[in-house]
Design a protein around this motif. Structure first.
Motif, PDB file in Angstrom:
ATOM      1  N   GLY A  50       6.226  -4.589 -11.513  1.00 11.81           N
ATOM      2  CA  GLY A  50       4.898  -5.145 -11.752  1.00 11.81           C
ATOM      3  C   GLY A  50       3.943  -4.067 -12.214  1.00 11.81           C
ATOM      4  N   ASP A  51       2.664  -4.359 -12.146  1.00 11.28           N
ATOM      5  CA  ASP A  51       1.635  -3.441 -12.666  1.00 11.28           C
ATOM      6  C   ASP A  51       1.490  -2.187 -11.829  1.00 11.28           C
ATOM      7  N   LYS A  52       1.724  -2.335 -10.512  1.00 14.84           N
ATOM      8  CA  LYS A  52       1.302  -1.256  -9.612  1.00 14.84           C
ATOM      9  C   LYS A  52       2.325  -0.163  -9.390  1.00 14.84           C
ATOM     10  N   THR A  53       3.594  -0.470  -9.541  1.00 13.04           N
ATOM     11  CA  THR A  53       4.626   0.552  -9.273  1.00 13.04           C
ATOM     12  C   THR A  53       5.677   0.605 -10.388  1.00 13.04           C
ATOM     13  N   PRO A  54       5.240   0.756 -11.638  1.00 16.63           N
ATOM     14  CA  PRO A  54       6.230   0.793 -12.728  1.00 16.63           C
ATOM     15  C   PRO A  54       7.131   2.035 -12.667  1.00 16.63           C
ATOM     16  N   LEU A  55       6.557   3.186 -12.296  1.00 16.82           N
ATOM     17  CA  LEU A  55       7.379   4.405 -12.215  1.00 16.82           C
ATOM     18  C   LEU A  55       8.417   4.279 -11.116  1.00 16.82           C
ATOM     19  N   LEU A  56       7.988   3.706  -9.996  1.00 12.24           N
ATOM     20  CA  LEU A  56       8.888   3.544  -8.852  1.00 12.24           C
ATOM     21  C   LEU A  56      10.023   2.581  -9.197  1.00 12.24           C
ATOM     22  N   ALA A  57       9.703   1.543  -9.948  1.00 15.93           N
ATOM     23  CA  ALA A  57      10.740   0.582 -10.353  1.00 15.93           C
ATOM     24  C   ALA A  57      11.777   1.263 -11.239  1.00 15.93           C
ATOM     25  N   ALA A  58      11.297   2.089 -12.169  1.00 16.62           N
ATOM     26  CA  ALA A  58      12.225   2.794 -13.063  1.00 16.62           C
ATOM     27  C   ALA A  58      13.042   3.821 -12.274  1.00 16.62           C
ATOM     28  N   TRP A  59      12.367   4.485 -11.322  1.00 19.18           N
ATOM     29  CA  TRP A  59      13.073   5.428 -10.452  1.00 19.18           C
ATOM     30  C   TRP A  59      14.175   4.717  -9.660  1.00 19.18           C
ATOM     31  N   ALA A  60      13.845   3.553  -9.106  1.00 19.29           N
ATOM     32  CA  ALA A  60      14.814   2.809  -8.291  1.00 19.29           C
ATOM     33  C   ALA A  60      16.020   2.406  -9.139  1.00 19.29           C
TER      34      ALA A  60
ATOM     35  N   VAL B  71       0.833  -1.210   0.000  1.00 22.58           N
ATOM     36  CA  VAL B  71       0.000   0.000   0.000  1.00 22.58           C
ATOM     37  C   VAL B  71       0.869   1.262   0.000  1.00 22.58           C
ATOM     38  N   ALA B  72       1.887   1.263   0.850  1.00 23.49           N
ATOM     39  CA  ALA B  72       2.740   2.450   0.979  1.00 23.49           C
ATOM     40  C   ALA B  72       3.473   2.740  -0.327  1.00 23.49           C
ATOM     41  N   LEU B  73       3.969   1.686  -0.973  1.00 27.64           N
ATOM     42  CA  LEU B  73       4.705   1.901  -2.220  1.00 27.64           C
ATOM     43  C   LEU B  73       3.778   2.350  -3.350  1.00 27.64           C
ATOM     44  N   GLU B  74       2.567   1.824  -3.354  1.00 29.30           N
ATOM     45  CA  GLU B  74       1.602   2.295  -4.351  1.00 29.30           C
ATOM     46  C   GLU B  74       1.282   3.781  -4.139  1.00 29.30           C
ATOM     47  N   THR B  75       1.182   4.175  -2.874  1.00 31.89           N
ATOM     48  CA  THR B  75       0.931   5.590  -2.575  1.00 31.89           C
ATOM     49  C   THR B  75       2.098   6.448  -3.057  1.00 31.89           C
ATOM     50  N   MET B  76       3.321   5.957  -2.845  1.00 31.19           N
ATOM     51  CA  MET B  76       4.490   6.719  -3.309  1.00 31.19           C
ATOM     52  C   MET B  76       4.567   6.738  -4.842  1.00 31.19           C
ATOM     53  N   GLU B  77       4.089   5.687  -5.472  1.00 31.39           N
ATOM     54  CA  GLU B  77       3.999   5.690  -6.942  1.00 31.39           C
ATOM     55  C   GLU B  77       3.151   6.885  -7.410  1.00 31.39           C
ATOM     56  N   GLY B  78       2.038   7.109  -6.709  1.00 33.88           N
ATOM     57  CA  GLY B  78       1.183   8.252  -7.046  1.00 33.88           C
ATOM     58  C   GLY B  78       1.893   9.578  -6.846  1.00 33.88           C
ATOM     59  N   ALA B  79       2.670   9.677  -5.764  1.00 33.36           N
ATOM     60  CA  ALA B  79       3.419  10.911  -5.502  1.00 33.36           C
ATOM     61  C   ALA B  79       4.459  11.143  -6.581  1.00 33.36           C
ATOM     62  N   LEU B  80       5.132  10.069  -6.984  1.00 31.08           N
ATOM     63  CA  LEU B  80       6.169  10.183  -8.015  1.00 31.08           C
ATOM     64  C   LEU B  80       5.562  10.622  -9.346  1.00 31.08           C
ATOM     65  N   ALA B  81       4.374  10.089  -9.643  1.00 29.63           N
ATOM     66  CA  ALA B  81       3.704  10.442 -10.903  1.00 29.63           C
ATOM     67  C   ALA B  81       3.456  11.940 -10.989  1.00 29.63           C
ATOM     68  N   LYS B  82       3.249  12.563  -9.813  1.00 26.14           N
ATOM     69  CA  LYS B  82       2.952  14.005  -9.798  1.00 26.14           C
ATOM     70  C   LYS B  82       4.196  14.876  -9.952  1.00 26.14           C
TER      71      LYS B  82
ATOM     72  N   SER C  69       7.331  13.755 -11.378  1.00 24.13           N
ATOM     73  CA  SER C  69       8.342  13.316 -12.334  1.00 24.13           C
ATOM     74  C   SER C  69       7.639  12.992 -13.649  1.00 24.13           C
ATOM     75  N   ASP C  70       8.362  13.177 -14.742  1.00 27.72           N
ATOM     76  CA  ASP C  70       7.785  12.877 -16.060  1.00 27.72           C
ATOM     77  C   ASP C  70       8.094  11.438 -16.466  1.00 27.72           C
ATOM     78  N   GLY C  71       8.498  10.626 -15.485  1.00 26.98           N
ATOM     79  CA  GLY C  71       8.866   9.256 -15.792  1.00 26.98           C
ATOM     80  C   GLY C  71      10.350   9.133 -16.106  1.00 26.98           C
ATOM     81  N   GLU C  72      11.066  10.265 -16.024  1.00 23.48           N
ATOM     82  CA  GLU C  72      12.500  10.253 -16.312  1.00 23.48           C
ATOM     83  C   GLU C  72      13.325  10.662 -15.090  1.00 23.48           C
ATOM     84  N   GLY C  73      12.786  11.603 -14.323  1.00 27.19           N
ATOM     85  CA  GLY C  73      13.594  12.213 -13.282  1.00 27.19           C
ATOM     86  C   GLY C  73      13.410  11.597 -11.911  1.00 27.19           C
ATOM     87  N   PHE C  74      13.425  12.471 -10.909  1.00 22.44           N
ATOM     88  CA  PHE C  74      13.399  12.041  -9.517  1.00 22.44           C
ATOM     89  C   PHE C  74      12.232  12.710  -8.804  1.00 22.44           C
ATOM     90  N   PHE C  75      12.019  12.336  -7.539  1.00 28.54           N
ATOM     91  CA  PHE C  75      11.013  13.035  -6.734  1.00 28.54           C
ATOM     92  C   PHE C  75      11.363  14.522  -6.672  1.00 28.54           C
TER      93      PHE C  75
END
Lengths: 232, 232
Positions: free
Chosen positions: B185-195, B133-144, B146-152
């Motif tokens: 996986g499906d739920k945190t693709p942006l976070l995986a790329a960020w990591a 749940v926490a990582l999915e929430t952070m995925e939402g924060a990252l989406a806001k 980052s353009d999928g390239e950068g950082f928080f």
């Protein structure tokens, strides 16, 4: 305050965290709209403004929500003129943040366990012991930054004064309800004198909830806890 | 860094909080002395530098100790030149602090419960659920932010990147130990790329502990917990 600033605070009257924000707003001389939340039926505005935690306080500044009382205080200090709440020096700032966090994590958590959160008499008793220890530790911190006349922030009220000052009605309620003396006696004479000075400030008179009201509120919470435990 | 600055970090190698400070020091380009603490036999310097909590990390700057990793990062950002870790704008700063606190209170607390602190299988399982749940929430924060390239922090690494980035070896260890995929996986693709981007940074390579080492450390802690529970 700039003419165009629109400030709205979402809170509940007994919350020490809300009181902290009220104190900061008063210190900065800011006027704001206050909306009392019913936590059993949270407003759409609260849910929309703090979708992650859904908790009060939230300060909404020109439509932008800031959540978490310690972050709101830092925000107000940076965004608005008026008396500085945080020291300018990086090291003094770190020390102030350290003691403000201590007031939250140790002092507030201890009376909350003692009065409300503790599930057994043993847990409540541990909370009371921890509260005495935490206040004695803060007495030591106060001794280092005050000459026995001023505040944690020196001559002026600062971050640590807000963090502990926002808890004063609850600490007095804890004294009323337990018969113990948490502020005063041999171990915390400086803290007792500080608390007396703090509560005499106009900002404190404007922001601190009524002690009798807090006692009633705490008793109501205790009764609800007892009923829930009996039903379980 | 000014020539006269003397920096010493007291820590333990697996601690995510210590890793956060190492990341911040590396970002600022600061050289420092590192002293590994034995928490079973804490040094006199640690006890003297953090008499209240007696915890690592502690950063000692020209003899003055700063405690608590989040306060150390803010201190380093204010006291030293180099890339800014916090945004300058008060509102963006409040948002960054909000998500850094979330990374501590929700993400870190969840894997710590899942891997170490949980006393029962049920508690550990709750920790795992809370981590998703926490990582999915952070995925939402990252989406806001980052353009999928950068950082928080946008183009540059900032406060939230440090707060979550310092946990990456533990998150990977949690994947190894549980067979679950927390980042991806499906739920945190942006976070995986960020990591993936974060771990490729020089500062991350210098500061993040070895994943295999963290797995071994976590297993050792689990064995100790099991032995203590069996003896109780």
């Amino acid at each position: 305050m700039a003419g165009g600033d629109d400030l709205k605070l979402l809170g509940t009257w007994p919350s020490a965290f809300v009181t902290r924000v009220k104190l900061a707003l008063a210190l900065k001389g800011l006027s704001y709209e206050y909306a009392e939340e019913d936590l059993a039926s949270k407003s759409e505005l609260l849910l929309r403004s703090n979708p992650v935690h859904k908790k009060i306080p939230v300060l909404i500044h020109n439509g932008l929500p800031v959540c978490e009382s310690s972050l709101i205080v830092e925000y107000l200090d940076q965004a608005f003129a008026g008396p500085a709440i945080l020291p300018a020096d990086p090291y003094e700032r770190a020390i102030a943040r350290f003691w403000a966090a201590y007031a939250d994590d140790k002092v507030l958590a201890s009376w909350a366990t003692m009065l409300i959160r503790g599930k057994t008499e043993e847990e409540k008793s541990e909370g009371k012991k921890a509260l005495f220890v935490a206040l004695e530790t803060m007495e030591g911190a106060l001794a280092k930054c005050s000459d026995g006349e001023g505040f944690f922030g020196g001559t002026n009220v600062g971050l640590v004064d807000l963090a502990l000052g926002c808890q004063l009605s609850w600490l007095k309620a804890a004294e009323v309800m337990s018969g113990e003396e948490f502020l005063g006696g041999d171990k915390t004479p400086l803290l007792a004198a500080w608390a007396a000075r703090f509560t005499e400030l106009d900002v404190a008179k404007a922001a601190l909830p009524d002690v009798d009201g807090v006692v009633e509120f705490a008793k109501m919470k205790q009764a609800k806890m007892a009923a829930a435990a009996a039903a379980a």
